[in-house]
Design a protein around this motif. Structure first.
Motif, PDB file in Angstrom:
ATOM      1  N   GLY A  54       0.995  -1.688  -0.007  1.00 30.03           N
ATOM      2  CA  GLY A  54       0.092  -0.148   0.222  1.00 30.03           C
ATOM      3  C   GLY A  54       0.991   1.123  -0.251  1.00 30.03           C
ATOM      4  O   GLY A  54       0.527   2.643  -0.609  1.00 30.03           O
ATOM      5  N   ASP A  55       2.108   1.261   0.663  1.00 32.75           N
ATOM      6  CA  ASP A  55       3.133   2.240   0.913  1.00 32.75           C
ATOM      7  C   ASP A  55       2.960   2.854   0.074  1.00 32.75           C
ATOM      8  O   ASP A  55       3.390   3.433  -1.301  1.00 32.75           O
ATOM      9  CB  ASP A  55       3.423   2.323   2.108  1.00 32.75           C
ATOM     10  N   ILE A  56       4.600   1.078  -1.507  1.00 31.69           N
ATOM     11  CA  ILE A  56       4.650   1.646  -2.456  1.00 31.69           C
ATOM     12  C   ILE A  56       3.375   2.704  -3.667  1.00 31.69           C
ATOM     13  O   ILE A  56       3.970   3.096  -4.445  1.00 31.69           O
ATOM     14  CB  ILE A  56       5.676   1.065  -2.836  1.00 31.69           C
ATOM     15  N   ASN A  57       2.464   1.576  -3.880  1.00 34.18           N
ATOM     16  CA  ASN A  57       1.288   2.436  -3.969  1.00 34.18           C
ATOM     17  C   ASN A  57       0.394   3.781  -4.864  1.00 34.18           C
ATOM     18  O   ASN A  57       1.044   4.139  -5.085  1.00 34.18           O
ATOM     19  CB  ASN A  57       0.121   1.184  -4.900  1.00 34.18           C
ATOM     20  N   ARG A  58       0.967   3.536  -3.090  1.00 36.54           N
ATOM     21  CA  ARG A  58       0.705   5.098  -2.404  1.00 36.54           C
ATOM     22  C   ARG A  58       1.517   6.307  -2.962  1.00 36.54           C
ATOM     23  O   ARG A  58       1.427   7.252  -4.375  1.00 36.54           O
ATOM     24  CB  ARG A  58       0.831   5.810  -1.249  1.00 36.54           C
ATOM     25  N   ARG A  59       2.915   6.195  -3.499  1.00 32.99           N
ATOM     26  CA  ARG A  59       4.364   7.231  -3.586  1.00 32.99           C
ATOM     27  C   ARG A  59       4.344   6.935  -5.052  1.00 32.99           C
ATOM     28  O   ARG A  59       4.833   7.701  -5.924  1.00 32.99           O
ATOM     29  CB  ARG A  59       4.956   6.304  -2.953  1.00 32.99           C
ATOM     30  N   LEU A  60       3.863   5.879  -5.114  1.00 33.39           N
ATOM     31  CA  LEU A  60       4.222   5.494  -7.581  1.00 33.39           C
ATOM     32  C   LEU A  60       2.689   6.522  -7.910  1.00 33.39           C
ATOM     33  O   LEU A  60       3.028   7.639  -8.881  1.00 33.39           O
ATOM     34  CB  LEU A  60       4.124   4.153  -7.755  1.00 33.39           C
ATOM     35  N   LEU A  82       0.679   1.394  10.740  1.00 34.72           N
ATOM     36  CA  LEU A  82       2.362   2.314  10.345  1.00 34.72           C
ATOM     37  C   LEU A  82       1.837   2.872   9.147  1.00 34.72           C
ATOM     38  O   LEU A  82       2.740   4.030   8.591  1.00 34.72           O
ATOM     39  CB  LEU A  82       3.653   1.128   9.756  1.00 34.72           C
ATOM     40  N   GLU A  83       0.806   2.036   8.261  1.00 34.45           N
ATOM     41  CA  GLU A  83       0.912   2.735   6.823  1.00 34.45           C
ATOM     42  C   GLU A  83      -0.082   4.385   6.975  1.00 34.45           C
ATOM     43  O   GLU A  83       0.560   4.962   6.907  1.00 34.45           O
ATOM     44  CB  GLU A  83       0.019   1.831   5.959  1.00 34.45           C
ATOM     45  N   GLY A  84      -0.989   4.079   8.143  1.00 36.62           N
ATOM     46  CA  GLY A  84      -2.128   5.190   8.586  1.00 36.62           C
ATOM     47  C   GLY A  84      -0.723   6.631   9.007  1.00 36.62           C
ATOM     48  O   GLY A  84      -1.473   7.127   9.330  1.00 36.62           O
ATOM     49  N   MET A  85       0.082   5.772   9.923  1.00 39.62           N
ATOM     50  CA  MET A  85       0.692   7.144  10.478  1.00 39.62           C
ATOM     51  C   MET A  85       1.551   7.858   9.688  1.00 39.62           C
ATOM     52  O   MET A  85       1.820   9.225   9.689  1.00 39.62           O
ATOM     53  CB  MET A  85       1.372   6.135  11.873  1.00 39.62           C
ATOM     54  N   SER A  89      -5.163   7.912  14.003  1.00 41.70           N
ATOM     55  CA  SER A  89      -4.878   8.350  15.518  1.00 41.70           C
ATOM     56  C   SER A  89      -5.789   7.837  16.177  1.00 41.70           C
ATOM     57  O   SER A  89      -5.988   6.499  15.807  1.00 41.70           O
ATOM     58  CB  SER A  89      -6.553   9.610  15.006  1.00 41.70           C
ATOM     59  N   LEU A  90      -4.548   7.712  17.401  1.00 43.93           N
ATOM     60  CA  LEU A  90      -4.706   7.020  18.576  1.00 43.93           C
ATOM     61  C   LEU A  90      -6.532   6.982  18.877  1.00 43.93           C
ATOM     62  O   LEU A  90      -6.716   5.330  19.183  1.00 43.93           O
ATOM     63  CB  LEU A  90      -4.253   7.003  19.852  1.00 43.93           C
ATOM     64  N   LEU A  91      -6.374   7.511  18.707  1.00 38.47           N
ATOM     65  CA  LEU A  91      -8.768   7.844  18.868  1.00 38.47           C
ATOM     66  C   LEU A  91      -9.388   6.712  18.602  1.00 38.47           C
ATOM     67  O   LEU A  91     -10.380   6.301  18.772  1.00 38.47           O
ATOM     68  CB  LEU A  91      -8.759   9.552  19.632  1.00 38.47           C
ATOM     69  N   TRP A  92      -8.863   7.148  16.940  1.00 43.33           N
ATOM     70  CA  TRP A  92     -10.228   6.045  16.548  1.00 43.33           C
ATOM     71  C   TRP A  92      -9.621   5.138  16.606  1.00 43.33           C
ATOM     72  O   TRP A  92     -10.846   4.104  16.594  1.00 43.33           O
ATOM     73  CB  TRP A  92      -9.880   6.190  14.977  1.00 43.33           C
ATOM     74  N   ALA A  93      -8.169   4.549  16.485  1.00 44.31           N
ATOM     75  CA  ALA A  93      -7.836   3.064  16.285  1.00 44.31           C
ATOM     76  C   ALA A  93      -9.113   2.689  17.688  1.00 44.31           C
ATOM     77  O   ALA A  93      -9.329   1.442  17.680  1.00 44.31           O
ATOM     78  CB  ALA A  93      -6.468   2.875  16.939  1.00 44.31           C
ATOM     79  N   THR A  94      -8.451   3.368  18.641  1.00 41.78           N
ATOM     80  CA  THR A  94      -9.640   2.781  20.352  1.00 41.78           C
ATOM     81  C   THR A  94     -10.752   2.603  20.420  1.00 41.78           C
ATOM     82  O   THR A  94     -11.029   1.365  20.329  1.00 41.78           O
ATOM     83  CB  THR A  94      -8.710   4.175  21.899  1.00 41.78           C
ATOM     84  N   TYR A 126      -0.086  -1.405  17.869  1.00 41.59           N
ATOM     85  CA  TYR A 126       0.526  -0.489  17.091  1.00 41.59           C
ATOM     86  C   TYR A 126       1.126   0.936  17.169  1.00 41.59           C
ATOM     87  O   TYR A 126       2.500   1.278  17.829  1.00 41.59           O
ATOM     88  CB  TYR A 126       1.003  -0.324  15.787  1.00 41.59           C
ATOM     89  N   LEU A 127      -0.275   1.479  17.231  1.00 46.39           N
ATOM     90  CA  LEU A 127       0.118   2.682  17.942  1.00 46.39           C
ATOM     91  C   LEU A 127       0.030   3.259  18.859  1.00 46.39           C
ATOM     92  O   LEU A 127       0.547   4.504  19.605  1.00 46.39           O
ATOM     93  CB  LEU A 127      -1.390   3.645  17.864  1.00 46.39           C
TER      94      LEU A 127
END
Length: 165
Positions: A49-55, A94-97, A103-108, A158-159
């Motif tokens: 997903g990260d490489i796709n976004r950057r491309l 990690l991709e979201g960060m 956000s930590l709130l949304w993940a919680t 992770y967050l």
């Protein structure tokens, strides 16, 4: 389960997929170098997903060739299934960060609301069943629910424990 779930999410027509899945993608070396290669911080899942976004951000086209077939090894034990789903959450966090999507709130909130994910799991289980041989809707609903809970727990973990530099 995983192969049927992938077909349920993306359909049978691979051209509907947004971005190249990590299990079957290739790049010209010069294009990959132009965007800085793969981010080595992605040690679990999410590097695709990260490489796709950057491309895409650089104006590159992602082309899907449905004639290319890859056999992907999916988890074969309940333990490996659970580990994979938890790690998927780690990679997503990690991709979201990195891109400011999490956000930590949304993940919680999502982790706490996992208890209410049963209707989603039932819908997903019903959809998955049509792509699996002899699919049992109860089994697919349970596995979908476990997937949702472990995925969201991975994101939250992770967050809470990592930082993105």
């Amino acid at each position: 389960y995983d192969a049927a779930r992938t077909r349920f999410i993306y359909g049978l027509n691979a051209e509907n997929v947004e971005g190249a899945g990590g299990m079957n993608m290739s790049f010209r070396k010069d294009v990959l170098s132009e965007v800085g290669g793969f981010d080595e911080r992605f040690t679990h899942i999410g590097d695709d997903g990260d490489i796709n976004r950057r491309l895409v951000k650089r104006g590159k086209n992602l082309i899907v060739d449905p004639s290319i077939i890859v056999q992907h090894k999916f988890p074969t034990t309940f333990t490996s299934f659970c580990r994979t789903k938890f790690h998927r959450g780690l990679g997503e966090a990690l991709e979201g960060m990195k891109y400011g999507d999490k956000s930590l709130l949304w993940a919680t909130i999502q982790a706490v609301l996992s208890v209410g994910a049963l209707p989603v799991a039932f819908g997903e289980g019903h959809g998955i069943r049509k792509y699996a041989d002899g699919g049992n809707i109860l089994l697919f609903t349970i596995l979908s629910y476990i997937h949702i809970v472990l995925y969201r727990t991975g994101v939250l973990y992770y967050l809470l424990t990592e930082s993105y530099d």
